[in-house]
Design an enzyme around this catalytic site. Structure first.
Site, PDB file in Angstrom:
ATOM      1  N   GLN A  96       0.831  -1.206   0.000  1.00  0.00           N
ATOM      2  CA  GLN A  96       0.000   0.000   0.000  1.00  0.00           C
ATOM      3  C   GLN A  96       0.862   1.250   0.000  1.00  0.00           C
ATOM      4  OE1 GLN A  96      -2.876   0.075   3.130  1.00  0.00           O
ATOM      5  NE2 GLN A  96      -3.958   1.864   2.345  1.00  0.00           N
ATOM      6  N   CYS A 102      -6.898   0.306   0.858  1.00  0.00           N
ATOM      7  CA  CYS A 102      -6.537  -1.067   1.202  1.00  0.00           C
ATOM      8  C   CYS A 102      -7.605  -2.043   0.735  1.00  0.00           C
ATOM      9  CB  CYS A 102      -6.303  -1.204   2.703  1.00  0.00           C
ATOM     10  SG  CYS A 102      -7.754  -0.809   3.700  1.00  0.00           S
ATOM     11  N   HIS A 259      -9.380  -1.523   7.908  1.00  0.00           N
ATOM     12  CA  HIS A 259      -8.440  -2.182   6.998  1.00  0.00           C
ATOM     13  C   HIS A 259      -9.125  -3.399   6.398  1.00  0.00           C
ATOM     14  CE1 HIS A 259      -4.343  -2.731   5.588  1.00  0.00           C
ATOM     15  NE2 HIS A 259      -4.353  -3.989   5.971  1.00  0.00           N
ATOM     16  N   ASN A 283      -3.572 -10.364   5.908  1.00  0.00           N
ATOM     17  CA  ASN A 283      -3.431  -8.913   5.884  1.00  0.00           C
ATOM     18  C   ASN A 283      -2.670  -8.534   4.614  1.00  0.00           C
ATOM     19  OD1 ASN A 283      -2.760  -6.231   6.222  1.00  0.00           O
ATOM     20  ND2 ASN A 283      -2.029  -6.447   8.328  1.00  0.00           N
ATOM     21  N   TRP A 285      -1.091  -6.080   3.851  1.00  0.00           N
ATOM     22  CA  TRP A 285       0.179  -5.409   4.100  1.00  0.00           C
ATOM     23  C   TRP A 285       1.346  -6.403   4.059  1.00  0.00           C
ATOM     24  CZ3 TRP A 285      -0.813  -1.785   8.917  1.00  0.00           C
ATOM     25  CH2 TRP A 285      -1.420  -0.603   8.454  1.00  0.00           C
TER      26      TRP A 285
END
Length: 693
Positions: A96, A102, A259, A283, A285
Site C-alpha cells: 500500500q 486497502c 483495513h 493482511n 500489508w
C-alpha cells in the site's frame, strides 16, 4: 382511415449479461499499440493525462501539500530492468502507498491466488521488452458488461519512489498500472480513497458481492464461508471505524481498524474434545498479525496432534494467520463475499447460477420516487418482476439480488458521493403481471407489504441473499430521498430457472385518441364562432390559432401557459389538417377544438393540487385518461422535453405533448399493413419513431 386502436409490440433480444468486452472511451488497445509502434513513440493517454487533476480534487488536489514534488515517471526511469509480472509473483508483493485504498489492495492481492481471474483482469503478453510502447490495458466488469481500460505507464512518484501502490519486488509494475487503470475508471486516484472490498471484487469478477454484519450474523455462517471457499469465492473482512482518526489504528490483538483483510481458507480441528472452526485470514500489508488464540505462536497449537499442527500452523510475519470462528466474529465487523459467475468458474464444483441484469436510472421528476415514506411518489420508481421456478430437488430457491448505483465514485470530484439506496421485495399474485395500466399499478403498489426491506445505505452495492418459494416477486429499487438522480444496475441470480423483466406499459393508443371529442354546442353555433374567428378566407392559420388559444386560456385561472408558442400551434394545427394546406377549415377546426376541450377537461381533473401544472405522476395518469399507454423510456423523454426545470408541465406543453403523440401513433397505424391493430418494432426503432428531437 377509421378511428381504430394501435398497439406497438416491442422486442429486444439483447441480453446485457452476454455483451462482449468493450473498449473504454473507445480506446482500442491493439489499435493504439500498433499506432505507437508505427510512429516509434510512447503512448500518452489523452483521457487520463499525467497532470495534477488525475491525482485528485481535495486532499490530493492540484494545490494540496500532499501532491507537492510529485513527478510522473515511466518504469524504466525508476529501475533498470522493469517487469510487468515477475515469475515469482505472490500476494505479499502488493504494498500500500499513500492512499486509503486497502480495500482495493486486498481484492487485487486475492487475484494472485486465482490465475483465471488474474488473467481476465490483467491480460497476459504485456511487457517492457517486445512491442513495448508505454501502453498497457486491464479489464473490469462495470454494471453489466466487461470493459477494457488502457493507460500509459507514467506513474506518480516522489523522490524516485512510487507514491501509491507498488510491488515488494521493485522491478514489478502490474499492481501500480492496475491501480492507475482503476483510478482512470473512477476519475482520479483520490476517488479510490475509502471503499469496500466487495466493490473491487465485483469489478474484478462480475460476480455478486454480499456484505454480512458479523455482529448480527445469520445462522450457519461458517458453513456459508466453507462453501464459498470451496467455490473459490473471494472474501474479505474489516473492522469498522468511528471516524477517520481510527483508520489504520492497530488494536491490542494485532488487528488494524478500517483495513480490508482477505479470507483465504477454513478448517475444522478437534481441540479438547470439541470441534473447533478456524478461519484463515490474510493482511494485504504482508505484516502485522493477530496475536490471540491460534495465532502463529499461540500455545493452543501444542494441544493438537503433530500432523494437524504441521499442516495448519503458520510461521513468520507474513500477514497470514488463523482465527477461531467466535474470535473472528467478535473482532471483525463485516464479512464481504463475492460469488463468481459461471464464466469465471475456477473449478467444476462451482454451482451454476441463472443470471439476469437490467440497466435503468432514477430521473428527477420522472421515476425518482424515493422510499416508501413518500407515498405520493413511491409507486413511480422503476419496478422489476422476477418469476422464480421450482424444481424436483428443492422446495425453496436461493436468490441473490444486487443493486449497484453507477459512476458515483467518479462524481466525487464534483461534490457528489454515493446516494443512500436500497430496495424492497414483495411476493405478488400472478394477476399482478397482467396490470398493464399505470393507474392499476399505482393503486396496487401502495397496498403491498414488503417481505424484504433492505437497509438504506450510502454504498455502491446493496446485495442480499434470500430463500424463496416458487412464484412471482416484485423488486422496487429506490433512493431514500425522492428526486435524486442516478443510473443503476439491478441483477438477479437464482439457483433455479427464472424470468426477469422490468414492469412497463404496453405501448398503445386507444381508438378514442383519434376520435373527436364532445363539444357543448351545436354545429350551427360553432359555425358562427368559426366565421367570426377565421376572417375573410374562412380558414384558420397558425397565427389565428395562437390568438384564439391565448384569449381563451386567459379566461381560465386554472390553466397555466407560456403563451402558446408558434411551434405548438403549428403542431396542433397539423394534427387536424387533413387537407395538408397548413390551414383549418370548419370541420377540421371542429375536430381540433373538440380534442383541445377534451384534453382541457383531463388536465383539470388530474392536476390534483390545482397548481395549473402537472408533475410526472399526474401526467402519467392524464396520458392514460387521454387514451395513451406509454413505456417508461418514452415517458422519461416526454418529461424532459415538455417539462420545465422542475419537470412541471403546463397546459400549452400538455397540448403540445398530446399532439405529438397523436402524430406518432398515426404513423404507427399507417404501418399496420394487415390492419390487425398491432405492429412490431425493436426498442430502438420505436424510440427513433417517437423521437422528440
Amino acid at each position: 382511415m377509421a378511428a381504430t386502436a394501435i398497439t406497438v409490440r416491442l422486442v429486444d433480444d439483447e441480453n446485457p449479461c452476454l455483451r462482449t468486452i468493450s473498449p473504454y472511451l473507445d480506446q482500442d488497445y491493439r489499435t493504439l499499440l500498433q499506432d505507437c509502434l508505427k510512429r516509434n513513440r510512447l503512448f500518452e493517454d489523452p483521457h487520463f493525462p499525467a497532470v495534477p487533476a488525475a491525482l485528485g480534487f481535495n486532499q490530493l488536489g492540484p494545490w494540496s501539500p500532499q501532491t507537492r514534488g510529485i513527478q510522473w515517471k515511466r518504469p524504466q526511469e525508476l529501475v533498470q530492468y522493469p517487469q510487468f509480472i515477475s515469475d515469482s509473483m505472490k500476494w505479499t508483493d502488493i504494498c500500500q502507498g499513500q492512499l486509503g485504498n486497502c480495500w482495493f489492495l486486498a481484492a487485487a492481492a486475492s487475484l494472485t491466488l486465482y490465475p483465471l481471474l488474474l488473467d481476465r483482469v490483467v491480460p497476459a503478453q504485456q511487457n517492457f521488452h517486445s512491442d513495448y510502447a508505454g501502453i498497457f490495458h486491464f479489464q473490469f466488469w462495470q454494471y453489466g458488461q466487461w470493459i477494457d481500460v488502457v493507460v500509459d505507464d507514467r506513474l506518480p512518484t516522489k523522490d524516485g519512489e512510487l507514491v501509491f501502490v507498488s510491488s515488494a519486488q521493485k522491478s514489478e509494475f502490474w499492481p501500480a498500472l492496475l491501480e492507475k487503470a482503476y483510478a482512470k475508471l473512477n476519475g482520479s486516484y483520490e476517488a479510490l480513497n475509502g471503499g469496500w472490498i466487495s466493490e473491487a471484487f465485483v469489478d474484478f469478477t462480475g460476480g455478486v458481492g454480499e456484505s454480512v454484519d458479523l455482529k448480527a450474523a445469520p445462522p450457519g455462517l461458517f458453513q456459508m464461508i466453507q462453501e464459498a471457499v470451496e467455490k473459490k469465492s473471494l472474501m474479505g473482512a474489516s473492522i469498522n471505524i468511528l471516524d477517520q482518526s481510527e483508520s489504520e489504528m492497530r488494536t491490542p490483538e494485532g488487528l488494524v481498524k478500517g483495513h480490508a483483510y482477505s479470507i483465504i481458507g477454513v478448517s475444522e480441528v478437534d481441540y479438547q474434545g470439541r470441534r473447533i472452526s478456524l478461519i484463515r485470514v490474510r493482511n494485504p500489508w504482508g505484516k502485522v498479525e493477530w496475536n490471540g488464540r491460534w495465532s502463529d505462536n499461540s500455545s493452543t497449537w501444542s494441544l493438537l496432534d503433530n500432523a494437524t499442527t504441521q499442516k495448519l500452523q503458520l510461521r513468520g510475519d507474513d500477514g497470514e494467520f488463523w482465527m477461531q470462528m467466535d474470535d473472528f466474529m467478535r473482532y471483525f465487523d463485516t464479512l464481504d463475499v463475492c460469488s463468481l459467475t459461471p464464466d469465471l468458474a475456477c473449478s467444476g464444483s462451482i454451482n451454476t447460477w441463472n443470471a439476469n441484469s437490467f440497466e435503468s436510472k432514477w430521473v428527477k421528476g420522472h421515476n425518482a420516487g424515493g422510499c416508501r415514506n413518500y407515498k405520493g411518489t413511491f409507486w413511480s420508481n422503476p419496478q422489476f418482476l422476477v418469476t422464480v421456478e421450482g424444481d424436483d430437488k428443492r422446495n425453496a430457491c436461493t436468490m441473490l439480488a444486487s443493486l449497484l448505483q453507477k459512476d458515483r465514485r467518479k462524481a466525487r470530484a464534483a461534490g457528489r458521493d454515493f446516494l443512500v439506496i436500497g430496495y424492497e421485495i414483495y411476493k405478488v399474485p400472478e394477476q399482478f403481471s397482467d396490470m398493464s395500466l399505470v393507474s392499476q399499478r399505482a393503486t396496487a403498489v401502495s397496498s403491498l407489504i414488503p417481505m424484504v426491506l433492505t437497509p438504506y445505505i450510502a454504498k455502491r452495492d446493496i446485495t442480499g441473499r434470500y430463500k424463496l418459494t416458487p412464484g412471482q416477486y416484485l423488486i422496487i429499487p429506490t433512493t431514500y430521498m425522492p428526486q435524486e438522480e442516478s443510473s443503476f444496475n439491478l441483477r438477479v441470480f437464482t439457483e433455479t430457472q427464472h424470468t426477469f423483466r422490468e414492469l412497463d406499459c404496453t405501448v398503445k393508443a386507444e381508438a378514442k385518441v383519434f376520435q373527436e371529442g364532445t363539444l357543448r354546442m351545436s354545429m350551427e353555433d360553432f359555425r358562427k364562432h368559426f366565421i367570426r374567428l377565421s376572417g375573410q378566407d374562412q380558414e384558420i392559420n397558425p397565427e389565428e390559432l395562437q390568438n384564439i388559444l391565448v384569449q381563451t386560456t386567459s379566461k381560465h385561472s386554472h390553466l397555466k401557459t407560456d403563451g402558446f408558442s408558434m411551434d405548438t400551434c403549428i403542431q396542433l394545427l397539423r394534427m387536424a389538417d387533413r387537407n395538408r394546406n397548413g390551414k383549418l377549415q370548419l370541420e377540421e377546426f371542429w375536430y381540433l377544438w373538440s380534442k383541445i376541450k377534451e384534453w382541457e377537461h383531463i388536465f383539470a381533473k388530474y392536476d390534483c393540487d390545482k397548481s395549473g401544472t402537472m408533475d410526472v405522476q399526474e401526467l402519467r395518469l392524464a396520458l392514460e385518461a387521454a387514451g395513451f399507454q406509454l413505456n417508461n423510456k418514452l415517458v422519461e423523454l416526454l418529461c424532459m422535453k415538455y417539462g420545465d426545470d422542475l419537470r412541471q408541465v403546463d397546459f400549452d406543453s400538455f397540448l403540445s405533448c398530446l399532439a405529438h403523440l397523436v402524430g406518432v401513433f398515426d404513423k404507427c397505424r399507417q404501418m399496420d399493413q394487415d390492419k390487425d391493430g398491432v405492429i412490431t418494432l425493436r426498442e430502438q426503432q420505436w424510440m427513433q419513431m417517437a423521437s422528440l428531437q
